[in-house]
Design an enzyme around this catalytic site. Sequence first.
Site, PDB file in Angstrom:
ATOM      1  N   ASN A  10       0.870  -1.177   0.000  1.00  0.00           N
ATOM      2  CA  ASN A  10       0.000   0.000   0.000  1.00  0.00           C
ATOM      3  C   ASN A  10       0.906   1.226   0.000  1.00  0.00           C
ATOM      4  O   ASN A  10       1.536   1.524   1.001  1.00  0.00           O
ATOM      5  CB  ASN A  10      -0.891  -0.048   1.257  1.00  0.00           C
ATOM      6  CG  ASN A  10      -1.684   1.239   1.467  1.00  0.00           C
ATOM      7  OD1 ASN A  10      -1.819   2.039   0.556  1.00  0.00           O
ATOM      8  ND2 ASN A  10      -2.212   1.413   2.676  1.00  0.00           N
ATOM      9  N   LYS A  12       0.035   4.268  -0.177  1.00  0.00           N
ATOM     10  CA  LYS A  12      -0.596   5.457   0.427  1.00  0.00           C
ATOM     11  C   LYS A  12      -0.369   6.666  -0.488  1.00  0.00           C
ATOM     12  O   LYS A  12      -0.363   6.506  -1.705  1.00  0.00           O
ATOM     13  CB  LYS A  12      -0.053   5.677   1.840  1.00  0.00           C
ATOM     14  CG  LYS A  12      -0.070   4.383   2.656  1.00  0.00           C
ATOM     15  CD  LYS A  12       0.226   4.562   4.094  1.00  0.00           C
ATOM     16  CE  LYS A  12       0.168   3.209   4.775  1.00  0.00           C
ATOM     17  NZ  LYS A  12       0.299   3.280   6.212  1.00  0.00           N
ATOM     18  N   HIS A 102      -9.244   1.215   4.805  1.00  0.00           N
ATOM     19  CA  HIS A 102      -7.971   1.342   5.519  1.00  0.00           C
ATOM     20  C   HIS A 102      -8.153   2.239   6.739  1.00  0.00           C
ATOM     21  O   HIS A 102      -8.929   3.192   6.701  1.00  0.00           O
ATOM     22  CB  HIS A 102      -6.905   1.907   4.574  1.00  0.00           C
ATOM     23  CG  HIS A 102      -5.536   1.857   5.168  1.00  0.00           C
ATOM     24  ND1 HIS A 102      -5.090   2.831   6.029  1.00  0.00           N
ATOM     25  CD2 HIS A 102      -4.545   0.940   5.065  1.00  0.00           C
ATOM     26  CE1 HIS A 102      -3.848   2.499   6.417  1.00  0.00           C
ATOM     27  NE2 HIS A 102      -3.507   1.366   5.850  1.00  0.00           N
ATOM     28  N   GLU A 104      -6.452   4.556   7.920  1.00  0.00           N
ATOM     29  CA  GLU A 104      -6.218   5.988   7.702  1.00  0.00           C
ATOM     30  C   GLU A 104      -7.449   6.643   7.105  1.00  0.00           C
ATOM     31  O   GLU A 104      -7.740   7.799   7.386  1.00  0.00           O
ATOM     32  CB  GLU A 104      -4.975   6.192   6.811  1.00  0.00           C
ATOM     33  CG  GLU A 104      -3.699   5.964   7.608  1.00  0.00           C
ATOM     34  CD  GLU A 104      -2.537   5.436   6.795  1.00  0.00           C
ATOM     35  OE1 GLU A 104      -2.553   5.560   5.561  1.00  0.00           O
ATOM     36  OE2 GLU A 104      -1.602   4.881   7.412  1.00  0.00           O
ATOM     37  N   GLU A 184      -5.158  -5.112  10.458  1.00  0.00           N
ATOM     38  CA  GLU A 184      -4.092  -4.132  10.681  1.00  0.00           C
ATOM     39  C   GLU A 184      -4.341  -3.388  11.991  1.00  0.00           C
ATOM     40  O   GLU A 184      -5.132  -2.429  12.019  1.00  0.00           O
ATOM     41  CB  GLU A 184      -4.066  -3.118   9.541  1.00  0.00           C
ATOM     42  CG  GLU A 184      -3.768  -3.709   8.187  1.00  0.00           C
ATOM     43  CD  GLU A 184      -3.191  -2.671   7.241  1.00  0.00           C
ATOM     44  OE1 GLU A 184      -2.082  -2.888   6.751  1.00  0.00           O
ATOM     45  OE2 GLU A 184      -3.836  -1.632   7.023  1.00  0.00           O
ATOM     46  N   GLY A 190       2.808   2.019  10.624  1.00  0.00           N
ATOM     47  CA  GLY A 190       3.762   3.114  10.458  1.00  0.00           C
ATOM     48  C   GLY A 190       4.503   3.490  11.733  1.00  0.00           C
ATOM     49  O   GLY A 190       5.168   4.511  11.799  1.00  0.00           O
ATOM     50  N   SER A 230       3.667  -2.364  10.080  1.00  0.00           N
ATOM     51  CA  SER A 230       5.127  -2.416  10.217  1.00  0.00           C
ATOM     52  C   SER A 230       5.731  -3.764   9.813  1.00  0.00           C
ATOM     53  O   SER A 230       6.675  -4.233  10.441  1.00  0.00           O
ATOM     54  CB  SER A 230       5.546  -2.035  11.649  1.00  0.00           C
ATOM     55  OG  SER A 230       5.147  -0.710  11.929  1.00  0.00           O
TER      56      SER A 230
END
Length: 271
Positions: A10, A12, A102, A104, A184, A190, A230
Amino acid sequence: MKRPLVIAGNWKMNLGPREAKQFFVELRTRWPESNLEKGKDGLETVLFVPDLSLASSQQTAAGLPIEIGAQNAHWEEQGAFTGETSGKMLRECGVTHVLVGHSERRQFFGETDETVRKRTESLLDQGFQVMVCIGESQQERESGQTQQVLQKQLEGVFCPNGRATSALTVDLPAGKRSVSVAYEPVWAIGTGLTATPAQAEEAHHFIRTWISKTLSPQAAEGTPLLYGGSVKPDNIDELLSCENIDGALVGGASLKPESFLSLIASGVKAL
Ligand code: PGA
């Protein structure tokens, strides 16, 4: 037929069209030295790139066994939805894979279980391969809510109001299942903090059991469950060795050809 092992990246909001081109040019050059065969049965590789990098990625990745996917899509075909892209438009651009929900998007753009469900259903109706993301926050984990949160997110997308959507229940021919679920944990994205293999396996086992009980054992058996948060070349092997982990969704470590190739190599090893 066994469910596939999936290595997904991904990007992003990283790598515009020019950088995407450079990425695939370098990836292609490095491919032979990484000793990977061209396509490997049972392994699926996909990169979710920014919409503006779709065309240059598709062009420069042509011939490599890597699918190019989008990071989001609206459920309507067209209309007054400024800034959104529809599945129909993605289809026109030759896209077959879409990432949905996702964390985010949930955190920063108001995505809810309901909008994740609408996107998922619409994309599945249009024949896309859809990867649905779920996962708990640090606070939810620390207060012992992980399983409740995962259950709520799964219900919201696949079993709203107690009625299972056809997405996962239809008996697709072997190897044709079009949904995968990426677990996730938000606290691991991250941050450099990876869930331990035991923590990840526990969550994956819970998700597989939920799908089996709520939808069907066949759906549970056929749905790839990916871990994300990660993941790096040096921790992917032990994650992939867990019974219920069928792949990885990788952010940061998918941005460099060298490390993405190394992740694919780990996927091949784990087959
Ligand atoms: P990360 O991102 O690998 O950089 O933690 C994973 C993701 O957000 O999908």
